[in-house]
Design an enzyme around this catalytic site. Structure first.
Site, PDB file in Angstrom:
ATOM      1  N   ASP A  11       0.848  -1.194  -0.141  1.00 48.33           N
ATOM      2  CA  ASP A  11      -0.100   0.267  -0.093  1.00 48.33           C
ATOM      3  C   ASP A  11       0.785   1.254   0.019  1.00 48.33           C
ATOM      4  O   ASP A  11       1.526   1.419   0.984  1.00 48.33           O
ATOM      5  CB  ASP A  11      -0.898   0.015   1.141  1.00 48.33           C
ATOM      6  CG  ASP A  11      -1.973   0.797   1.236  1.00 48.33           C
ATOM      7  OD1 ASP A  11      -2.006   1.829   0.028  1.00 48.33           O
ATOM      8  OD2 ASP A  11      -3.102   0.836   2.154  1.00 48.33           O
ATOM      9  N   ASP A 105      -2.776   2.295  -6.328  1.00 52.40           N
ATOM     10  CA  ASP A 105      -1.597   2.413  -5.121  1.00 52.40           C
ATOM     11  C   ASP A 105      -1.602   1.035  -4.260  1.00 52.40           C
ATOM     12  O   ASP A 105      -0.966   1.098  -3.072  1.00 52.40           O
ATOM     13  CB  ASP A 105      -1.568   3.514  -4.198  1.00 52.40           C
ATOM     14  CG  ASP A 105      -3.066   3.720  -3.500  1.00 52.40           C
ATOM     15  OD1 ASP A 105      -3.867   3.060  -4.023  1.00 52.40           O
ATOM     16  OD2 ASP A 105      -2.994   4.410  -2.449  1.00 52.40           O
ATOM     17  N   GLU A 106      -2.435   0.143  -4.526  1.00 51.43           N
ATOM     18  CA  GLU A 106      -2.439  -1.138  -3.776  1.00 51.43           C
ATOM     19  C   GLU A 106      -2.546  -2.200  -4.358  1.00 51.43           C
ATOM     20  O   GLU A 106      -3.117  -2.500  -5.662  1.00 51.43           O
ATOM     21  CB  GLU A 106      -3.686  -0.903  -2.916  1.00 51.43           C
ATOM     22  CG  GLU A 106      -3.851  -1.657  -1.804  1.00 51.43           C
ATOM     23  CD  GLU A 106      -5.270  -1.617  -1.255  1.00 51.43           C
ATOM     24  OE1 GLU A 106      -5.459  -2.342  -0.135  1.00 51.43           O
ATOM     25  OE2 GLU A 106      -5.781  -0.478  -1.420  1.00 51.43           O
TER      26      GLU A 106
END
Length: 497
Positions: A11, A105-106
């Site tokens: 993350d 983003d993960e």
């Protein structure tokens, strides 16, 4: 479940805000809030400096401004975020063929499937190496969780924030989970959490003690069974490689409700064109055209039409969207519009133009690139500079808009590779000032762009991407517009926008 912590969850830390801070040296270490800047805007991401004031994602932007009035408020730059995300995902794919992105983003990674890890020690090494590689390639930080299941790996990455690594050793999962809130578990949102709390269940331990039958009674069969298993730290979900997109869509929320029917129609046409551009960029076409309308009273209507075959023809999609709009009553006003295409395929059927209604005259809408999440509006008579927008000046080089108003625009001249730069003020119609694309966050290791001294012009545009946005620091000293008369509003401070 596995007997080794070989599932990794990455993350990125405050991703949008971190990209903005990396891009703009003057904002590093300062409160930055990214999101819609209009009256109905919401926070997409807040930097850790802004979170100290209570600002968080999904908060109304007006509330965020009250909590942190001196923060920098920026419009998202999705094109740059995607470019950085692609760099990060490429690093993940070097570890394993099984990478499951959840957002820009993960992502989850099955380290065992790629031979990158097989026990605790090798998993930790892989996680630390990944964090170092991300920093080297993007200049950003990410938090890593390692565990024997996806649920626990995600919990571990939350505990690792910011910029850390947490590994949950097999056999310790129950002891770790029991004191945690039920909201920690996937699938337990505010509504489910409140429902459980009213039943006297607040922690994971209480969830497990309630028993499977009670949870099924409270939540239904599927949800009850799943939550009971998770309360016992059981999660057999595999890491699934990237799935094909099921639909492509765009939508805009408007600061002021649109009442004019002609304007609504033009907005739908623009959205259809943006949707087509996305389709073509992905090499896709689709059969089902979908229109989404959220009215003044927050009621949301969805209409769809399925064509005879897949298409990416803008005229066909515009016509279908216009027909769908005809069936919607927009009398009271519209606050959101969206156009999407589903039933995707990787080919087009050439004769579909016949499906468009030939008797309807559809105005051609110019294909102007518009940042996602920012509503398109008619171009004003004078040039409009959005706070944070990337610009280039013929004399001073690259910079970004720090604020605008009263016919003037203030620009800070700095780059990701420079020291914090100085601010200058220009008339909004200064011919020497032009929109630009964002510069790379990290210098090219093969000998790319050297650092730029603030305010120094460069002979050529190199290594740039698409437009960006940012709000400036209120109270910043600035220079008056070149050739302008000094007077109230023309110098002294940047107007807060």
């Amino acid at each position: 479940m596995r007997n080794a912590p070989t599932i990794l969850h990455l993350d990125m830390d405050a991703f949008f805000a971190s990209v903005e801070q990396a891009s703009k040296p003057s904002l590093r270490g300062k409160a930055v809030v990214v999101g819609g800047l209009g009256p109905r805007g919401v926070v997409a991401t807040a930097s850790y400096e802004a979170r100290v004031f209570g600002v968080h994602s999904a908060m109304p932007m007006a509330q965020a401004r009250r909590l942190a009035p001196n923060a920098a408020y920026l419009v998202p730059r999705f094109s740059l975020y995607r470019a950085v995300s692609e760099q990060v995902m490429a690093l993940l794919r070097e570890l394993s063929p099984l990478v499951e992105p959840l957002s820009l983003d993960e992502a989850f990674v099955d380290l065992e499937a790629g031979g990158a890890a097989w026990d605790e020690e090798s998993a930790r090494r892989a996680g630390e190496r990944l964090r170092a590689d991300i920093r080297a390639v993007t200049g950003l930080t990410g938090s890593v969780g390692l565990a024997a299941s996806k649920m626990l790996a995600k919990i571990a990455s939350e505990q690792a924030k910011p910029d850390g690594l947490v590994l949950i050793e097999p056999g310790t999962e129950r002891a770790l989970l029991e004191p945690m809130s039920v909201r920690t578990l996937p699938g337990v949102g505010p509504a489910t959490g409140d429902h459980l709390r009213r039943a006297g269940i607040s922690t994971v331990q209480e969830l497990a003690e309630a028993g499977e039958d009670e949870l099924v009674r409270l939540l239904g069969k599927a949800h009850g069974h799943a939550l009971y298993a998770m309360a016992l730290a059981r999660d057999e979900r595999p890491v699934v490689a990237e799935r094909e997109a099921k639909s492509v869509s765009v939508e805009d929320t408007y600061d002021v409700d649109i009442h004019d029917r002609l304007r609504v129609g033009l907005e739908v046409q623009r959205l259809a064109d943006r949707c087509v551009r996305r389709l073509r960029e992905a090499g896709l076409s689709g059969r089902t055209i979908v229109l989404k309308v959220r009215r003044y009273d927050f009621s949301t209507l969805t209409r769809s039409e399925t064509l005879r075959g897949p298409t990416d023809d803008p005229a066909v999609i515009r016509e279908a969207a216009a027909r769908l709009l005809d069936s919607v009553d927009t009398t009271g006003g519209v606050r959101l519009l969206g156009v999407g295409v589903s039933g995707l395929a990787d080919y087009t059927q050439e004769d579909l133009f016949a499906q468009a209604m030939p008797s309807r005259a559809v105005a051609e809408v110019p294909e102007e690139p518009v940042p996602e999440g920012v509503a398109e509006r008619p171009e004003p008579a004078e040039r409009h500079w959005r706070a944070g927008q990337d610009v280039r000046h013929a004399e001073y080089g690259p910079g970004w808009v720090q604020g605008s108003g009263l016919g003037r625009v203030t620009v800070r001249f700095e780059t990701p590779l420079s020291e914090p730069g100085r601010v200058r003020t220009f008339f909004v119609d200064d011919p020497a000032l032009e929109p630009a694309e964002p510069l790379p966050l990290v210098p090219d290791p093969s000998g790319g762009v050297p650092p730029v001294r603030p305010g120094e012009a460069r002979g050529t545009d190199v290594g740039q991407r698409s437009g960006e946005f940012r709000a400036g620091d209120a109270g910043q000293d600035v220079e008056p517009a070149r050739g302008s008369e000094r007077g109230p509003g023309s110098e002294g401070v940047v107007a807060r926008t």
